[in-house]
Design a protein around this motif. Structure first.
Motif, PDB file in Angstrom:
ATOM      1  N   ASN A 128      24.900  70.642  61.101  1.00  0.00           N
ATOM      2  CA  ASN A 128      25.597  69.554  61.851  1.00  0.00           C
ATOM      3  C   ASN A 128      24.709  68.368  62.391  1.00  0.00           C
ATOM      4  O   ASN A 128      24.879  67.537  63.311  1.00  0.00           O
ATOM      5  CB  ASN A 128      26.165  70.153  63.089  1.00  0.00           C
ATOM      6  CG  ASN A 128      27.497  70.795  62.669  1.00  0.00           C
ATOM      7  OD1 ASN A 128      28.575  70.201  62.657  1.00  0.00           O
ATOM      8  ND2 ASN A 128      27.434  72.113  62.537  1.00  0.00           N
ATOM      9  N   GLU A 141      31.587  68.425  61.478  1.00  0.00           N
ATOM     10  CA  GLU A 141      31.870  67.849  60.216  1.00  0.00           C
ATOM     11  C   GLU A 141      31.327  68.864  59.322  1.00  0.00           C
ATOM     12  O   GLU A 141      30.563  69.392  59.460  1.00  0.00           O
ATOM     13  CB  GLU A 141      30.991  66.543  60.256  1.00  0.00           C
ATOM     14  CG  GLU A 141      31.296  65.319  61.251  1.00  0.00           C
ATOM     15  CD  GLU A 141      33.020  65.120  61.106  1.00  0.00           C
ATOM     16  OE1 GLU A 141      33.289  64.717  59.787  1.00  0.00           O
ATOM     17  OE2 GLU A 141      33.633  64.884  61.964  1.00  0.00           O
ATOM     18  N   THR A 142      32.147  68.979  58.306  1.00  0.00           N
ATOM     19  CA  THR A 142      31.939  69.583  57.059  1.00  0.00           C
ATOM     20  C   THR A 142      31.101  68.645  56.170  1.00  0.00           C
ATOM     21  O   THR A 142      31.439  67.552  55.931  1.00  0.00           O
ATOM     22  CB  THR A 142      33.024  70.124  56.388  1.00  0.00           C
ATOM     23  OG1 THR A 142      34.094  70.479  57.136  1.00  0.00           O
ATOM     24  CG2 THR A 142      32.762  70.875  55.037  1.00  0.00           C
ATOM     25  N   ALA A 201      33.015  75.257  52.227  1.00  0.00           N
ATOM     26  CA  ALA A 201      33.871  74.157  52.945  1.00  0.00           C
ATOM     27  C   ALA A 201      35.346  74.758  53.432  1.00  0.00           C
ATOM     28  O   ALA A 201      35.759  74.288  54.655  1.00  0.00           O
ATOM     29  CB  ALA A 201      34.051  72.951  52.207  1.00  0.00           C
ATOM     30  N   LEU A 208      34.729  76.865  56.387  1.00  0.00           N
ATOM     31  CA  LEU A 208      34.462  76.089  57.545  1.00  0.00           C
ATOM     32  C   LEU A 208      35.666  75.273  58.089  1.00  0.00           C
ATOM     33  O   LEU A 208      36.164  75.239  59.461  1.00  0.00           O
ATOM     34  CB  LEU A 208      33.488  74.849  57.291  1.00  0.00           C
ATOM     35  CG  LEU A 208      31.982  75.322  57.285  1.00  0.00           C
ATOM     36  CD1 LEU A 208      31.061  73.851  56.722  1.00  0.00           C
ATOM     37  CD2 LEU A 208      31.501  75.788  58.295  1.00  0.00           C
ATOM     38  N   ALA A 209      36.548  75.199  57.378  1.00  0.00           N
ATOM     39  CA  ALA A 209      37.652  74.299  57.615  1.00  0.00           C
ATOM     40  C   ALA A 209      38.767  75.646  58.318  1.00  0.00           C
ATOM     41  O   ALA A 209      39.410  75.125  59.247  1.00  0.00           O
ATOM     42  CB  ALA A 209      38.417  73.622  56.373  1.00  0.00           C
ATOM     43  N   LYS A 212      37.549  75.761  61.723  1.00  0.00           N
ATOM     44  CA  LYS A 212      38.136  74.702  62.666  1.00  0.00           C
ATOM     45  C   LYS A 212      39.679  74.672  62.880  1.00  0.00           C
ATOM     46  O   LYS A 212      40.098  74.576  63.932  1.00  0.00           O
ATOM     47  CB  LYS A 212      37.930  73.469  62.055  1.00  0.00           C
ATOM     48  CG  LYS A 212      36.656  72.841  62.091  1.00  0.00           C
ATOM     49  CD  LYS A 212      36.517  71.255  61.490  1.00  0.00           C
ATOM     50  CE  LYS A 212      35.230  71.253  60.732  1.00  0.00           C
ATOM     51  NZ  LYS A 212      35.010  70.105  59.931  1.00  0.00           N
ATOM     52  N   ILE A 233      29.626  78.895  61.800  1.00  0.00           N
ATOM     53  CA  ILE A 233      29.217  78.004  60.622  1.00  0.00           C
ATOM     54  C   ILE A 233      28.136  78.727  60.005  1.00  0.00           C
ATOM     55  O   ILE A 233      28.148  78.442  58.621  1.00  0.00           O
ATOM     56  CB  ILE A 233      28.689  76.637  61.297  1.00  0.00           C
ATOM     57  CG1 ILE A 233      29.785  76.097  62.177  1.00  0.00           C
ATOM     58  CG2 ILE A 233      27.929  75.843  60.555  1.00  0.00           C
ATOM     59  CD1 ILE A 233      29.452  74.831  63.076  1.00  0.00           C
TER      60      ILE A 233
END
Lengths: 493, 493, 493, 493
Positions: free
Chosen positions: A344, A488-489, B80, B83-84, B87, B339
Motif C-alpha cells: 500500500n 488499493e489493489t 488480486a 485482495l478484492a 475488501k 493483505i
C-alpha cells in the motif's frame, strides 16, 4: 562494493573524536568492536557465497548511476524495493542476533530524498540536487551513514525556544556564504561511532517561528566540531563460546560544538513545514524498517527459546509449544503488516516510494508492546541458569572445569560444551547490559508505542466508523457509506 | 444478477424443514428475518448506486462463463481476487454490523475447486468436472450456499470409528448406482436456513481406514432427508430505533437422516487424504475471509465506542483515545496480515489461488484472542446504560415518555432521540443474546485460536530459527543459513 | 427472621409503580421472577439445614437490639464482621450463580451509619439518631433495601448546577416543616423493583455551593412520587433444564417526581462535605462486597468451565488446566485482598468498621479488568455449542427429540440429558441478554476500574516510593525512610 | 545482636572456597561487595535510630532462648509473626532496592522446624532436637544462612536415579558413625558466598526408592568439601552517583565434593515422604516471603518510574498516572494476598505457623507474571536515556563534563547533578547485568509461575465449583453445597 576490511581501514583513518567513559579514543578502541562487527557483516554478506541466493535482496541498482549497490544505500523506486528492504533487514539481523545498524542510514536518505524534493517544489530551493550529488558519491564509495534525530529536549513540555538554553534543540547559530554553523546535541545516535557519515534531521514538528531549528544536513562523523560521547556495550563472552562476533551496540550523544557545515551538505535550512514533514518521514521509513528487524529479533528469541527447550530436554512440553507460537505470531503479525505497508505504498513526486503510515505504525507498536514479554518467554523456558551460571574463566580453570563438565550435563543429546555455549549466549542475549539496551531499544527505538499511537490516530478518521455505527443505529447522518482503510489493489496484480 | 426480492421469493418456495424451538416452520418465519436481511444485503449492494464505486470489488468475472457475477460466488483467479474478496467482506459486513453470512459459501466452493482437482489428478476421478458443472449453474442462478463442516463429534478424544455411534461423524451408509446415502449431523451451520445450497465437507484429518467419513457433496438446503434444527437470534429493537434491518443470526444443527445425494453432487467419496486436505483448505480460505470480516467487526465496535464517547460527551478524554487506538490496531493488524496472505498466495494446479497459511492463521488467531477484550472496551466507554436502560415500550408509553425525554438527555449536541437510538443499538450490539453469539463466533468461528496455533506450528519450521540461534551461540550445526518466512516478491511489482 | 414466602407476600402488597416496556405492572409480573428468586434465596438459606454450618456467617447480632438478624441488615462492629460479610456474600452468590442483590442494602446502611454520625459531630444535627431509629425497625422487620446512587448526569463534563436541567442530578426542590420534596432520577438501581426500601445517596463529590444536591434519605420503594422504569432480564430456560430458579436481574431507572420525604427519613440535607464522604463510603463498602461476590462469580465461571471440560471429555487437556488456574487465581487474588481489607479496617467514631481503601480498590479493579476475559475462557473451553444449540422446544418436540438424543451425546460418562442441561445453563450464563448484563455489571458495578484507579491514586502517596528511589539513587532529600502501605497488625493476633 | 562490622569480619576469617571467573578468592574479593552490603544492611537497620519505630518488626523474641533476636532468625510462633516477617521483608528490601538476601535463611529454618518435627513423630528420629540445638547457637550467634535447594537436575524429564550420573541430584554416597558423605551440586544459591551457613534440602518430591536423595542438613559455607563457583553482579556506578551501597547479587553453584556432614547437622536422611514435604514447605515459606519482597521490588520500580517522570517533567501526564497505578496495583495485590496467607495460616504440631498455600501461590504467581511488564513500564516512562547515556567517566573528564552539564539539563526543578544520579541509578536498576538477574529472579526465584500453578491446582478442589455449577444447571449430584476457599475467621478478631 567494498569488503569489510576496507570498511575497517576507513574507520581507522578517521579523526579520533570518540569519548568513552572519560577517555578520548580512536575507532580501533576494543569496546567498539561489537558494533563494528555488525556493520562489517553488512559488507560481508555481499561477498559470501552462502548469501548468493539473496543477491537481489541484498543489492539493488542505483537509480542515479545504474550501478549495482548495497541495498542499504538505495532509494526505493517501487513497492518491490520496500519489500526487498524488509527482507534484507530480516536476513542481516539474523546474522548478528539483533539490530543491524544500517537502517538509520537508508531511512534517513530516503526521507531526505522526499523532503528535499518537496522543499524545492514549494520554495524553489536546490536541496534535492545537492542531496543527489552527495548521494551519488555516497553510493559510489559504498559508504555508511547513521541518523542523528533526537535532541536532548531539556524540559519535555517546553518548545525549543522556551528552553532555558535554546541549544537544547540543535539549531543554526550562524550562516556564512560557505555554510552554516550549528550548535546542540543529538542523543541515541546508534552506530554513530562506527559509520562515516551522520545525517542530521529535526526531531519534531516545528512551528513557523522555529526556523532556526529547521535544519537538516549530512556531515562526516569525524568532522571538526563534532564530538561523540559514546556508550558501548558488547557482551563479554569468551573465545569459542557464544557469538562469533561478538556483536554489540554503540550509541553516541553527538555534540555539535559550533560546527561548520558547507552549503553542499545542507539539505534544509529554515523551512519549518518541510522540516516537520522530514521528521515524520524518517520515523515512517524507520518504522517500516522495524517491520523487518523486529521480526528478526523475535526470530532470534524464538530460536533461543527453542534452543533452551532442547538443552533442558523439554521440547515437547505443551507450554513450550504454546509460548513458541506466541513468539511466532508476534514476528509474523509485524512482518505481515510490513508487507501490507509496502503493497500500500505510494510513489512520491520525487519518485521515491513511501510506505503506508497505518501499517508501519500498527506493526511497530505491536512489536514495541511485546518486547519485554518476549524476553519473559525466553527467561521462562530457559530457567534460571543464564542468570546465575558460572563465568567463562570457570570453564577454563583446571580447578573448576571438571565440576562444570560433570554438573552442566543436561539433555544427553546435547554435548556439554554446547550446553555451555547455549547458556552463555542466552546470558549475553537476555541477562546483560546489552540485553537491557535491546529491551529499551525495543520500546523506544524508532519511536515508542505512544508515538505510534499518535501517528495512528493522526492518520485515521474516526468519523468513518462512527458514521457506520450511526447508520446501523438508525441515526440520520446524511453521509453516505465511506471507509478509508480498504487499500488499493496494485494495478500489476 | 438477481434482486433481494427474488432471493426472498426463492426461500419462500422451499420445503419447510426448519425446526425452531420445537415447531416446524417455513422460511418466512419471523425469527429468521434477521439472518435473511443480512443475505439480502449482499444482493442489494450490487444494485445500490451508493456502492457503484465498489463494483469491481463486489462483482467478478466468472472464469467459467465470462459473465459478471457476485464475487461471493467467484473462484479466485489471482492474488488480486483474494485482495478484492477481503475488501468485499469488510465493506459488506459494515452494512449489517457483523457477520455477512456468505463467506461459508465462497470459502467452501474455492476449497472444493482445489480439492476436486487434486483428487482427479491423483485418483483419476471426475470430481472437478462435476463440481464445475454444478458451479456453473450456481453462478448463473446467482444462488447462495453455506457450508456444513463441523460434526457433532461425540466424545472429543475419540476418532470417528471409535464413537459409540459411528454417525456422530457424518458418513456414507450406502452407495447405489445413482448416488450415496449419508447419515449424521453437522452443527454450527451458520445461515443454513436462509440459503439454497449446503456444501458438506469433512471436519478433520482422516486416517486411511476412515473412508466412510471422507465424503463431500453439495445438496439443496431443503432436500428430502435434510432437517434443520435452528437457533436464531435477532436483536429486539423497535421500529425507528436501531438497525434498519434488523440483522441477526441463524445457525442450524443440520440432520442428514439417511439422506440421498446423486453422484453429480458428490465431490469426494472415500479419498481420505484429499478429504483431510479439503478440511484444512476450507479452514484456510475461511480464515482468510476472517481477515476481512473481523476487522469489519472491530470497525463496528470502534464506531460504536466512538459514538458512545460522543453521546457521553467524553470524546476528548485521553483514555478514550487510548482505547480507540487499541481497537484500530486490532483491526489493522488483522487486515494487514490478510493483505500479506493474499500477496503471498500461490496458484494451485487447479488455477485457483490459495492464500498463505501463516498469515491467515496469525491474523485469525489475533482476532480471536482479542474479541472479548474489544467488547470490554465498548462496555468501558459506554458506561452501564446499555445494560440497564428502559425498553422500547417505555419510550412509546405516554406515562413514561416524558421521563425518558427529560432524563436521557446527555451531550447537548446529540438529540435525545438519537441518544436513545445509540444506546438501544449498543444494547443490541453488546448486551443481548446476539452479542453472546457474536462473542462465541469471534472465538470459535472459522476455528478457535487453539486451532490456529496448531496450523501455525504445523506450517512453521522451528529448526530454522533454532539453527540461527546455534550459529550465533557458536554451536556447530553444519547447516547453512536458511529461513522460511521471507516471502516471495510478486513478479509484477 | 421471615421466610421467603412472607417476603413475596409483602412485595405483592406494594403499590404498583413498576413500568416495564411501557406497561404499568405490579410486583407479581413474571419478568421480575428471576430477581425475586434471588432475594428470596437470602431468606431461604437462613432456614435451610444445609446452611446450618454457616449460621454465624449468614446471621449476626444486632448492635441495636441484641437480636439475631440476617447479616445483610447488620452494621459491622468488628473486622470479623467484615470477614463474615465477605463470606456470606460469596456463599449466597454461589446459590444463585451471580449477583445476590442485597449488597446495595448492607453497604448503603453501613455508609449511612458512618456519615450520619460524622454529620452530627460536625454540625450538631440528629441524623444518626434518626437513622438508627429507622434501622431498628428495618432490622426488626427483616426487610430489604437497595441503594439509589447514580444520577443520570446529563453531559458528563458538567457539574450538577451547570446542566441545562438541574434535575439531571437528584436535588431538593422544596423543604417544609414535615420533610423535603425531591426531584430527579437515579439509574442502575439494581433490584429496586423487588425490595421494600430504597436508600438514596449522592453520586459524587459535591462543592460547597451544591447543597441542593447533598441529600440522603430512605424511602419505601412504592412511595407516592416514586416511579420505577425497569429493565428485567431472566434467562429463558425450560423447566427441568438449567437453574432451578430461574435467577435473573432487574434494574430500575427510578424517577423521583416531586417526591415527598418526611424528616424522619432524611439522613443528610445540604452538608456537601459529608455528602461527598457518603458517596465515597458507599463505594468503599460496595467494593468490599465485591471482594465476596466477584470471586463467587469467578467460582461459578470456573465451575462452568470445568463442567464444559467434563462434558466435552477434555478434562485432562493441559490448556484446560492452565485456564482453570487463571480463573482460580483471579478469584483468590480478589478474595485474599478482601481479607486484607477487613484485617486492615479501622473503627470509625460511630463504632462502625470501615475496610481499607487500597485493598478494596485494587481487588475490585482487578476483578473489573478481568471479567470479559473470564467469559472468554468459558467460551474457549465450552466450544461453540452454547451459542448455536437447539432450543428447549426441540428437546420436547417428538419430531426433533430423537435427533437431539442421538447427536447431543458426548462424554459417555455424562447422561445426554445432563449434557443438554449443562449446555442450556452455560448458554444462559454466557450467551444471553443476562450474560451481557453480568458483563457490564462486572465492569461498572460498584464503579469501573477507572473509578478505582482514581481512588487508588487518591489514597496512595507516590512521594513515599519516590523518596525511596531518590535515596537509592544518592539524591539528597532530607526525608527519612517512610512507607504507608505496611499495615497494622491487629492487636489480637 | 552484632553489627555489620562484626559480620564482615567473620566473613573475612572464612576459608577461601570462592571461585569467580576461574580464580580462587576469599570473601573480601571486591565483586562480592554488592551482596555483602545487602546482608550488612540487615544488621545495620537494627542499630539505626531511623528504624527504631520498626523495632517490633525487625526483631522478635526467640521461642528457644527468650532473647531478642533478629527476626530473620526467628521461627514463626503466630500469624502475627508471619505478618511481621512480611513487613520486615518489605522494609529491608526498600533499603537496598531489591532482594534482601536473608529470606532463604528464615524460610529454610522454618521449613526444617516443621519437617524435623514431622519426621520425629512418624519415625521416632531425633532430628527436631538436633535442629533446635543448632538453631539455638545460630540465634545466639546472630548468624546468617542461605538455602541450597535446586539440584542441577541433568535431563529434566528423568528422575534422580534415571540420570546418567546419579550425582546430578545431590545424594548420600556414604554413612559413617560420625556422619554422612554427600556428593552433588546445588545451583542458584543466592548469597551463599556472603553467609555463614548453608541449609541444604531436597529439590523435589521423592519416591520411596529415592532415599539416597532424601537428605537435609546444615553446613558452614566454607566447610571442607564445599566449593562455590560464583556469579556476582554489582552495578558499576561511580562514587557519588547512584546507590550508596552499591548493592548487587551473588549466586553460587555449590559443589559438594564428597563432603562430610556430622550427624548433629543432619536433619533428614532417607525419609523420602518427609523430604518431599520439606521441599514443598520451603517453597511455601519462600513464596510467603515473596509477598513481602516482590511488593518491595515493585515499590522500587514505582519510585523509579515516578522519579523518571519528575526528571522528564511529565509527572502530570495521564498515561504516567495510569502506569503508576498499574504498578501500585501489582504490589498491593501481592502484599494483600500475603496478609490473607498469614491470617489463614495454621499452627503446625511443631508449634510453628504455616501460611495458607493458596494465597502464597496466587500472590507469587501474580508477581512472577508481571515482573517483565513492570520493567517495561519503567522503560516506557524513562525514555531511552538509561540505555544510551554517557558513562561516569564522561562526567569526570574535563573535556566532556561541560557538555554533560549543558545537555543533560531537563526539568529545571531538578539539579542537573541529580538528573545524572537519577539516570545512572535507573540504568543500574533496569539496563545492566544486574537488572537481567533481577528479571530472571522475578520469574524463577522461589519457583516460577508454572510451579505455582501446579501448587494451586494441587491445593484446589475443582469438584467444588463444578458441583456448584451442576446444581445451578439442574444436574442431580447428590452432593450438598460445599466450598473450600472461604477461610476461617481468627478467633481473636
Amino acid at each position: 562494493m567494498i569488503t569489510s576490511s576496507e570498511y575497517r581501514a576507513r574507520l581507522s583513518r578517521m579523526r579520533p573524536n570518540i569519548h568513552i567513559d572519560g577517555k578520548l579514543v580512536d575507532r580501533d578502541f576494543p569496546r567498539l568492536e561489537g558494533a563494528k562487527n555488525i556493520i562489517a557483516k553488512t559488507y560481508d554478506v555481499i561477498h559470501n557465497a552462502e548469501f548468493k541466493q539473496y543477491e537481489d535482496v541484498l543489492t539493488a541498482t542505483s537509480h542515479l548511476t545504474g550501478q549495482r549497490i548495497n541495498r542499504f544505500n538505495h532509494i526505493h523506486q517501487s513497492a518491490a524495493d520496500l519489500l526487498a528492504k524488509q527482507k534484507m533487514t530480516r536476513i542481516t539481523c539474523h546474522q548478528v542476533g539483533g539490530c543491524i545498524g544500517r537502517c538509520m542510514g537508508i531511512d534517513s536518505t530516503n526521507a531526505l530524498s522526499v523532503a528535499t524534493y518537496m522543499a524545492d517544489l514549494k520554495y524553489g530551493t536546490e536541496y534535492h540536487q545537492r542531496f543527489e550529488a552527495w548521494l551519488r558519491r555516497f553510493q559510489e564509495n559504498d559508504a555508511t551513514a547513521c541518523c542523528a534525530q533526537t535532541d536532548v529536549k531539556g524540559n519535555r513540555p517546553w518548545r525549543p525556544g522556551e528552553q532555558l538554553d535554546p541549544d537544547l534543540y540543535l539549531r543554526v547559530v550562524d550562516k556564512t556564504k560557505d555554510g552554516v554553523i550549528v550548535r546542540g546535541a543529538k542523543v541515541h545516535n546508534s552506530f554513530a561511532p562506527v559509520v562515516e557519515w551522520i545525517n542530521v534531521i529535526p526531531t519534531r514538528r516545528l512551528m513557523p517561528d522555529e526556523g532556526d531549528w529547521a535544519i537538516a544536513f549530512t556531515i562526516p562523523a569525524d568532522a571538526e566540531g563534532v564530538e561523540q560521547i559514546v556508550s558501548a556495550a558488547t557482551p563479554d563472552i569468551p573465545e569459542g563460546y557464544g557469538m562469533a562476533g561478538p556483536f554489540g551496540g554503540a550509541d553516541s550523544m553527538t555534540i555539535f560544538d559550533n560546527c561548520f557545515v558547507p552549503w553542499e551538505h545542507v539539505f534544509l535550512c529554515g523551512e519549518t513545514d518541510v522540516g516537520s514533514m522530514l521528521a515524520l518521514l524518517f520515523a515512517l521509513y524507520h518504522r517500516h524498517s522495524y517491520t523487518g528487524c523486529k521480526p528478526a529479533m523475535t526470530d532470534v528469541l524464538t530460536g533461543a527459546a527453542a534452543l533452551m527447550a532442547e538443552v533442558n530436554g523439554i521440547e515437547k512440553a505443551p507450554h513450550v509449544t504454546e509460548k513458541l507460537a506466541e513468539l511466532i505470531c508476534t514476528s509474523e503479525l509485524c512482518y505481515g503488516t510490513g508487507i501490507a505497508a509496502a503493497i500500500n505504498s505510494h510513489r512520491d513526486p520525487s519518485g521515491t516510494y513511501v510506505p503506508d503510515i497505518m501499517y508501519c505504525n500498527v506493526s511497530r507498536r505491536h512489536a514495541g508492546l511485546n518486547i519485554y514479554h518476549e524476553y519473559d518467554i525466553l527467561a521462562d523456558i530457559a530457567g534460571g541458569m543464564p542468570s546465575t551460571m558460572p563465568r567463562p574463566g570457570d570453564w577454563v580453570s583446571e580447578e573448576t572445569r571438571p565440576f562444570m563438565e560433570k554438573y552442566m550435563a543436561r539433555n544427553p543429546k546435547v554435548d556439554v560444551q554446547d550446553v555451555m555455549r547455549a547458556f552463555a549466549w542466552v546470558q549475553a542475549l537476555s541477562c546483560s547490559e546489552w540485553s537491557g539496551l535491546m529491551q529499551y531499544a525495543g520500546v523506544h527505538g524508532g519511536g515508542s508505542p505512544r508515538m505510534e499511537q499518535i501517528a495512528i490516530m493522526g492518520a485515521y478518521d474516526v468519523e468513518k466508523p462512527k458514521n457506520i455505527a450511526k447508520r446501523l443505529a438508525g441515526i440520520e447522518t446524511g453521509k453516505p457509506y465511506s471507509f478509508d482503510r480498504l487499500g488499493e489493489t496494485p494495478q500489476e496484480l
